[in-house]
Design a protein around this motif. Structure first.
Motif, mmCIF file in Angstrom:
data_model
loop_
_atom_site.group_PDB
_atom_site.id
_atom_site.type_symbol
_atom_site.label_atom_id
_atom_site.label_comp_id
_atom_site.label_asym_id
_atom_site.label_seq_id
_atom_site.Cartn_x
_atom_site.Cartn_y
_atom_site.Cartn_z
ATOM 1 N N ILE A 94 -6.163 58.900 -96.530
ATOM 2 C CA ILE A 94 -5.845 59.468 -97.771
ATOM 3 C C ILE A 94 -6.332 60.708 -97.955
ATOM 4 N N ASP A 95 -5.315 61.680 -98.229
ATOM 5 C CA ASP A 95 -5.899 63.047 -98.520
ATOM 6 C C ASP A 95 -6.727 63.061 -99.848
ATOM 7 N N PRO A 96 -7.841 63.224 -100.073
ATOM 8 C CA PRO A 96 -8.565 63.378 -101.286
ATOM 9 C C PRO A 96 -8.109 64.471 -102.301
ATOM 10 N N ASP A 97 -7.780 65.475 -101.796
ATOM 11 C CA ASP A 97 -7.250 66.562 -102.538
ATOM 12 C C ASP A 97 -5.853 65.959 -103.409
ATOM 13 N N THR A 98 -5.050 65.456 -102.706
ATOM 14 C CA THR A 98 -3.904 65.173 -103.263
ATOM 15 C C THR A 98 -4.295 63.787 -104.315
ATOM 16 N N LEU A 99 -4.853 62.766 -103.767
ATOM 17 C CA LEU A 99 -5.208 61.519 -104.763
ATOM 18 C C LEU A 99 -5.948 62.265 -106.338
ATOM 19 N N ARG A 100 -6.668 63.525 -105.992
ATOM 20 C CA ARG A 100 -7.553 63.995 -107.049
ATOM 21 C C ARG A 100 -6.536 64.756 -108.048
ATOM 22 N N ALA A 101 -5.510 65.241 -107.414
ATOM 23 C CA ALA A 101 -4.543 66.008 -108.357
ATOM 24 C C ALA A 101 -3.636 64.872 -108.983
ATOM 25 N N TYR A 102 -3.256 63.738 -108.425
ATOM 26 C CA TYR A 102 -2.501 62.740 -109.082
ATOM 27 C C TYR A 102 -3.402 62.178 -110.096
ATOM 28 N N ARG A 103 -4.747 62.045 -109.874
ATOM 29 C CA ARG A 103 -5.361 61.212 -110.788
ATOM 30 C C ARG A 103 -5.673 62.091 -112.084
ATOM 31 N N GLN A 104 -5.682 63.386 -111.775
ATOM 32 C CA GLN A 104 -5.981 64.152 -113.029
ATOM 33 C C GLN A 104 -4.605 64.321 -113.880
ATOM 34 N N MET A 105 -3.530 64.423 -113.291
ATOM 35 C CA MET A 105 -2.272 64.057 -114.084
ATOM 36 C C MET A 105 -2.180 62.711 -114.685
ATOM 37 N N PHE A 106 -2.524 61.765 -113.766
ATOM 38 C CA PHE A 106 -2.765 60.362 -114.728
ATOM 39 C C PHE A 106 -3.508 60.466 -115.667
ATOM 40 N N ARG A 107 -4.709 60.941 -115.647
ATOM 41 C CA ARG A 107 -5.530 60.918 -116.702
ATOM 42 C C ARG A 107 -5.025 61.689 -117.927
ATOM 43 N N SER A 108 -4.441 62.967 -117.698
ATOM 44 C CA SER A 108 -3.835 63.188 -118.720
ATOM 45 C C SER A 108 -2.788 62.991 -119.435
ATOM 46 N N PHE A 109 -1.749 61.873 -118.630
ATOM 47 C CA PHE A 109 -0.591 61.315 -119.371
ATOM 48 C C PHE A 109 -1.168 60.069 -119.928
ATOM 49 N N ASN A 110 -2.296 59.492 -119.398
ATOM 50 C CA ASN A 110 -2.725 58.137 -120.003
ATOM 51 C C ASN A 110 -4.253 58.299 -120.170
ATOM 52 N N GLY A 122 1.489 54.011 -100.540
ATOM 53 C CA GLY A 122 0.201 54.735 -100.353
ATOM 54 C C GLY A 122 -0.017 55.743 -99.438
ATOM 55 N N LEU A 123 0.331 55.513 -98.430
ATOM 56 C CA LEU A 123 0.470 56.513 -97.000
ATOM 57 C C LEU A 123 1.451 57.590 -97.367
ATOM 58 N N LEU A 124 2.708 57.512 -97.517
ATOM 59 C CA LEU A 124 3.656 58.465 -97.760
ATOM 60 C C LEU A 124 3.242 59.469 -99.158
ATOM 61 N N MET A 125 2.854 58.531 -100.249
ATOM 62 C CA MET A 125 2.622 59.679 -101.497
ATOM 63 C C MET A 125 1.484 60.345 -101.424
ATOM 64 N N PHE A 126 0.217 59.697 -100.679
ATOM 65 C CA PHE A 126 -1.147 60.304 -100.999
ATOM 66 C C PHE A 126 -1.639 60.665 -99.571
ATOM 67 N N GLY A 127 -0.897 60.181 -98.609
ATOM 68 C CA GLY A 127 -1.814 60.409 -97.058
ATOM 69 C C GLY A 127 -2.025 61.754 -96.432
ATOM 70 N N LYS A 128 -2.735 61.741 -95.504
ATOM 71 C CA LYS A 128 -2.799 62.927 -94.757
ATOM 72 C C LYS A 128 -1.513 63.289 -93.943
ATOM 73 N N GLY A 129 -1.317 64.275 -93.632
ATOM 74 C CA GLY A 129 -0.141 64.719 -92.712
ATOM 75 C C GLY A 129 0.051 64.110 -91.552
ATOM 76 N N LEU A 130 -1.274 64.051 -90.760
ATOM 77 C CA LEU A 130 -1.168 63.395 -89.485
ATOM 78 C C LEU A 130 -0.927 61.987 -89.212
ATOM 79 N N PRO A 131 -1.772 61.250 -90.119
ATOM 80 C CA PRO A 131 -1.403 59.856 -90.258
ATOM 81 C C PRO A 131 0.222 59.387 -90.604
#
Length: 502
Positions: A192-208, A243-252
């Protein structure tokens, strides 16, 4: 037979062609065989190819099979190419057909009694078979006992053996839970790409802001979203496809889905020989997961859309139904895509006059049902949840109807949903052209075709003669011709004539 009242599995019927006379059939034959119309010579027995056509129509978009008509392929003219020979024993063949359809020679019968009937006139009788498009829960419809050998599909050339990839896709679509909850063994949180998941969680927290998931660690959070799953029965766990397609690192992602290609092109405001003014595709500068692609491209898609000044309390509200409809179209492309195909492109195009959203995988419902608001289960319901939880997309089947409503309110051409069974892809086109403008454009194209036909026939013509022939004013004809690159003027002003170039 499947009865009309059987609610256990819904059969999605196409519009049935009911020929009431031989003359009606002859009028159809003049048009020739096409994507949804097939003729078979069937003098004394039902040909084996009839069942192949049954399979191909059921697996594609439905169609009509006519038994008792011979095709002379060497003849070019359609009116002479098809010969109504008739059938000697129509009722016997109808019985044989039903017996075969209901036997193990065909895996499933999707026809009702009214779909098969005999049309007779004088001493001629033929059999009409209306085949609906099968529900995705029933596909593939195949002949024999092996779906990989007996599944057929339809293209403009006729019936063809479905590829192994196409059969696998149909089998995947039978899964009531969709495709994207599949556990990808050996793919872990390290992928999982940590920056991508972090950005998603920030949006999630803002919306919920009060949601209990906000306190979970990343792994537990992904579990709740469906991005990570544990299968206790099989004793495996790992990232899901979602999980992989939405938030994964490019190489995996590329290791597991080397078939997938995402591409955004801005083809608006071009000059000279430019092919695009902006593009987002994998170039090594960003982690090419779907969430990053969605957030990068969404801003670019909607930046030029008009934002009327509107206040919500003391805050300016920049979002409009058009912005929402464009995002909904993007979400639909993501959640309905088949990412497990051997080759697939998720392609988004922005043009001066609209947008086009293309995803791999054919429609699970017929277009008519979708335009009516039919809720086709997404191939990727976990991705649908992930996007819905941050305010994108609809989960109640009203997404596409809301796009239609918005486009109608703005007077734009009705959104066009185009399914290409040969390429196994679907394209949604959203045009920003007014319906009235489109009508004028279509009429102009018709007039250009008429002018081309006249000049092809007569070589050279005066403006006045063209105007009389196509019943337009000379001023209107002059305006049309001035925009036709294929037409040139010869002679002086008083004796000017027009001809085709070349």
């Amino acid at each position: 037979m499947v009865s009309d009242g059987d609610d256990s599995i819904r059969i999605l019927q196409r519009s049935i062609i009911m020929f009431e006379s031989m003359d009606e059939l002859k009028n159809e034959l003049i048009k020739g065989e096409k994507f949804d119309f097939e003729c078979k010579e069937s003098e004394s027995v039902v040909p084996k190819s009839a069942y192949e056509s049954y399979s191909s129509f059921a697996n594609t978009n439905g169609g009509v099979i006519v038994l008792g008509v011979k095709e002379v392929k060497k003849v070019k003219k359609a009116e002479d190419r098809f010969i109504i020979q008739g059938i000697k024993n129509p009722q016997s063949q109808v019985n044989d057909f039903w017996n075969t359809i209901n036997s193990s020679k065909v895996n499933v019968n999707i026809l009702s009694n009214d779909d098969v009937y005999v049309l007779s006139e004088d001493d001629l009788s033929i059999i009409i078979i209306n085949v609906p498009r099968a529900d995705y829960k029933l596909k593939p419809v195949y002949v024999g006992e092996n779906p990989y050998k007996g599944t057929y599909k339809r293209n403009n050339e006729g019936d063809y053996h479905a590829t192994e990839e196409e059969v696998r896709s149909m089998l995947r679509d039978q899964n009531p839970d969709g495709n994207d909850s599949l556990i990808l063994e050996y793919y872990t949180m390290d992928d999982i790409d940590p920056d991508t998941l972090r950005a998603y969680r920030q949006m999630f927290r803002s919306f919920n802001p009060e949601h209990v998931w906000n306190s979970l660690d990343d792994k537990e959070f992904l579990k709740m979203l469906g991005g990570y799953r544990v299968d206790r029965k099989q004793k495996i766990e790992g990232l899901t496809m979602a999980g992989l397609l939405m938030f994964g690192k490019g190489l995996p992602i590329r290791d597991e889905f080397d078939n997938l290609f995402v591409d955004y092109r801005d083809e608006s405001n071009l000059s000279g020989d430019q092919r695009w003014s902006d593009r987002v595709t994998y170039d090594g500068t960003w982690e090419n997961n779907l969430f990053n692609f969605f957030t990068k491209v969404t801003r670019k898609l909607t930046v030029d859309l008009k934002k009327p000044f509107k206040l919500n309390g003391m805050q300016r509200e920049d979002d409009t139904p058009v912005h929402k409809a464009v995002r909904e179209a993007f979400v639909n492309a993501i959640i309905h895509a088949d990412y497990q195909m051997d080759a697939g492109v998720l392609k988004i195009i922005k043009r001066d006059d609209g947008f086009a959203f293309t995803n791999p995988g054919v429609l699970k419902l017929p277009k008519e049902e979708i335009y009516k608001g039919g809720n086709s289960k997404a191939r990727n319901p976990k991705m649908q949840t992930m996007l819905r939880m941050i305010g994108f997309g609809d989960n109640a089947g009203s997404g596409f109807p809301s796009i239609l409503k918005t486009w109608k309110e703005n007077g734009w051409i009705t959104p066009e949903l185009d399914e290409d069974p040969a390429l196994n892809q679907v394209t949604l086109s959203l045009s920003l052209v007014k319906t009235s403008e489109d009508s004028k454009r279509r009429k102009t194209i018709e007039h250009e075709a008429e002018i081309t036909r006249l000049l092809t026939k007569y070589g050279e013509m005066k403006l006045s003669d063209i105007a009389v022939d196509i019943q337009l004013s000379e001023q209107r004809v002059r305006a049309i011709i001035s925009n036709m690159d294929s037409v040139s003027a010869i002679g002086n002003t008083t004796n000017r004539r027009y001809k085709l170039k070349g």
